[in-house]
Enzyme design. Sequence first.
Site, PDB file in Angstrom:
ATOM      1  NE  ARG A 567     110.651 -50.067  16.623  1.00 27.03           N
ATOM      2  CZ  ARG A 567     110.072 -51.257  16.581  1.00 27.03           C
ATOM      3  NH1 ARG A 567     109.369 -51.613  15.529  1.00 27.03           N
ATOM      4  NH2 ARG A 567     110.176 -52.092  17.589  1.00 27.03           N
ATOM      5  CB  SER A 572     103.451 -41.590  20.901  1.00 31.56           C
ATOM      6  OG  SER A 572     104.619 -41.852  21.644  1.00 31.56           O
ATOM      7  CG  ASN A 688     112.659 -48.340  25.566  1.00 28.93           C
ATOM      8  OD1 ASN A 688     113.419 -47.604  26.195  1.00 28.93           O
ATOM      9  ND2 ASN A 688     112.632 -49.645  25.735  1.00 28.93           N
ATOM     10  CE1 TYR A 689     110.366 -47.475  19.353  1.00 28.10           C
ATOM     11  CE2 TYR A 689     110.304 -49.319  20.876  1.00 28.10           C
ATOM     12  CZ  TYR A 689     110.854 -48.690  19.784  1.00 28.10           C
ATOM     13  OH  TYR A 689     111.896 -49.268  19.117  1.00 28.10           O
ATOM     14  CB  ILE A 690     104.066 -45.065  25.162  1.00 25.78           C
ATOM     15  CG1 ILE A 690     103.585 -46.225  24.290  1.00 25.78           C
ATOM     16  CG2 ILE A 690     102.921 -44.220  25.653  1.00 25.78           C
ATOM     17  CD1 ILE A 690     102.822 -47.277  25.057  1.00 25.78           C
TER      18      ILE A 690
END
EC number: 5.6.2.1
Length: 734
Positions: A567, A572, A688-690
């Site tokens: 994820r 990203s 939170n993800y990139i």
Amino acid sequence: MSVVSNHHSNGNGNSTVYDTNGNDEIKKEVKDEPMASDSEVPFGELMKRDKKEKKQKKRKAESGSDEDDYKPEKRKSSAKNGKKKDVGSDSEDDYKPEKKKSKKNNKKKAQESSEDDDEESEGDVSEEDVKPQKRKSKGAEKSKPSTSKKDAGGKKEPPKKKVKKEEDIEDIWEWWKEEKKPAGVKWNSLQHCGPLFAPPYIPLPSHVHFKYGGEKMKLTLETEEIAQFYAGVLDHEYSTKEAFNKNFMKDWRKVMTVEERERIHDLKKCDFRAIDAYQKEQREIRKAMTKEEKLKIKEEKEAEVKIYGIAIIDGHRQKVANFRIEPPGVFRGRGGHPKMGLIKKRIMPEDVIINCGKDTEIPKPPPGHKWKEVRHDNTVTWLCSWTESVLGQNKYIMLNPSSKIKGEKDFEKYETARRLKKKIGGIRERYTDDFKSKEMRVRQRATALYFIDKLALRAGNEKDVDEAADTVGCCSLRVEHIKLFDSAKLNEDDKKEKEFVVEFDFLGKDSIRYFNRVSVEKRVYKNLKIFMEGKAPSDDLFDRLDTATLNDHLRSLMDGLTVKVFRTYNASITLQEQLIKLTNPKDNVAAKILSYNRANRQVAILCNHQRAVSKGFDESMQKLEQKIKDKKKEVKEAEAALKSARGAEKEKAQKKYDRLKEQLKKLKISRTDKDENKQIALGTSKLNYIDPRITVAWCKKFEVPLEKVFTKTHREKFRWAIDMTNSSDEEYVF
DNA sequence: TAACAGACTTGCGTTTAGGGCG
DNA sequence: CGCCCTAAACGCAAGTCTGTTA
């Protein structure tokens, strides 16, 4: 996987299908059809009744149909107990779906023979860093380029005062320039002031009455406090839910005196309206407070932050995240949570475990109280913990995301994702190969992984049906959550081709609906067909797979690899690719930001980050439309004025015209942004993800001030990334 | 070694505060 | 300069994954 190519829809209508690999839109209207296989399977011999079974049973009971003559294969427990993998007995021909696999029972499967690991082990740690880290002096930190940089852009620097204050709070610790601690050691010294407890209950004034069956009734304090909780939820739809009311009543009655319990049986006879009105009135009073009163409250809060909001860890002042202990209240789970309405008890010092350094001062409990326990565990990062009364789960007070302890972990997360980038090709080859493995569990693993990679699904751990809403992730998908469609489509040469489409429709984390139709590889499609064969809708799709098995496998492919890394990686890489695609260097800053947001939005769509469309949305959209209209008019007027103007007037008119034109442009952009963002939430992916280094690099490259895309909180959390991503011509970091 | 407990990240809805506007 | 409204911060529920235990 390259670009975001799937299409999620929140609605329930048909949706456009996108081909993931080729990006070509197929536009196939597929309408809901009954499941191909409708038959259900009876349980074979029931061994140990476990949660899984319980869950499925319950579901079947709910859904009605529950019979079929399919004989399930001996439970996997036999296979599992019979030692390692049951190679051979698992080929396609004799694959029989596992009955309700007890996930918990069959956790440990034979370990795959692992491919050679060639990754560089990260986090090699040197010897103890016993040497006290030197505190950055305030002066020094001020002169740091990395910090002063961001302020440089701001026009009206909120002078000294604010800067000073921030220094008081947290010192800047460039931990990423230091050596790491040995594995497992989270700190060497830790000092803090413990938690801040919820304010005590303030009783209702004597003129505000609770009524039962139309009669005023004076409640004891404990009972009254809980009555206030319910009054507070009166406007909410929670109060209309049966489970909520039942649970509430159950817990409320527990705190009642015998007499109260005697009398109060029926929630419907309870009249909380006076309490509700009182609460609203109080809120109004608060709102209407004078500036001075408000300022006083603010100052009191700041004083609390100064005391409880700081921990000193290895000699550095670091912000604490949630130092306020959650006040008592009513538990509001999301979705169809079975425990909604239960009471969250007030947490007392006697419930709280303190974790701090051995040699530092132990926080003082409030007068007359003592802590449940004081420990000195430097293998964990929390400062305080207690057990929450509804689900019995541990709660923690931990450090702010800007802290070293959180930042380092976050950094590692993105480093792992980067390592995955190097290996993703091989991993994809591997799972594609495994689509046709003789072993059905390997096939299931491969198929699940394909979805995790392509659709960024979550892992899907097993959940206890009595303790949580019925939601799923990849490994816990059930047959009822997917539908298969095959149909012909025409390719460019007008040749007929088969098209394999899978529709997902399930509730994921937080009971957010995941609805998506994707075209998949033929092998995947065929596998799914096999996995679904002879199963009931409530049976697991991947009956020979669970998250532990899958993660074991992933770890054998790459050090530190787990499901969630996919994820992170896909989020990203998607942002990066979209930025490359969408950014036009010639655009002005506003347009570039729109591009950024659009790239961000693709990530949010991939991760299915949604938000409820707020009630006021349409209204506020209309307002914006009106604004745009008005502005257009102004522009026209200015244009006319410009034409008729002469001499010195002309220049002035021109300026006005340009300014208005610019404003109009801005408004239009914000309309686009707003509209496209209607039900998509960008925040979670950004936070939170990139990989923040991508954003930082992009800002530098295209000269967009970082604060246009990162809030203060972002900049604090991602200080490491801002500092690391230095040169302005640096290529994208991912 | 399965199940459970613990620790930590992620995610949404709600509340709050500060930036833009009249 | 104050007001309003939105974006940011907050709160806490709900995931993931690891470590421990029986």
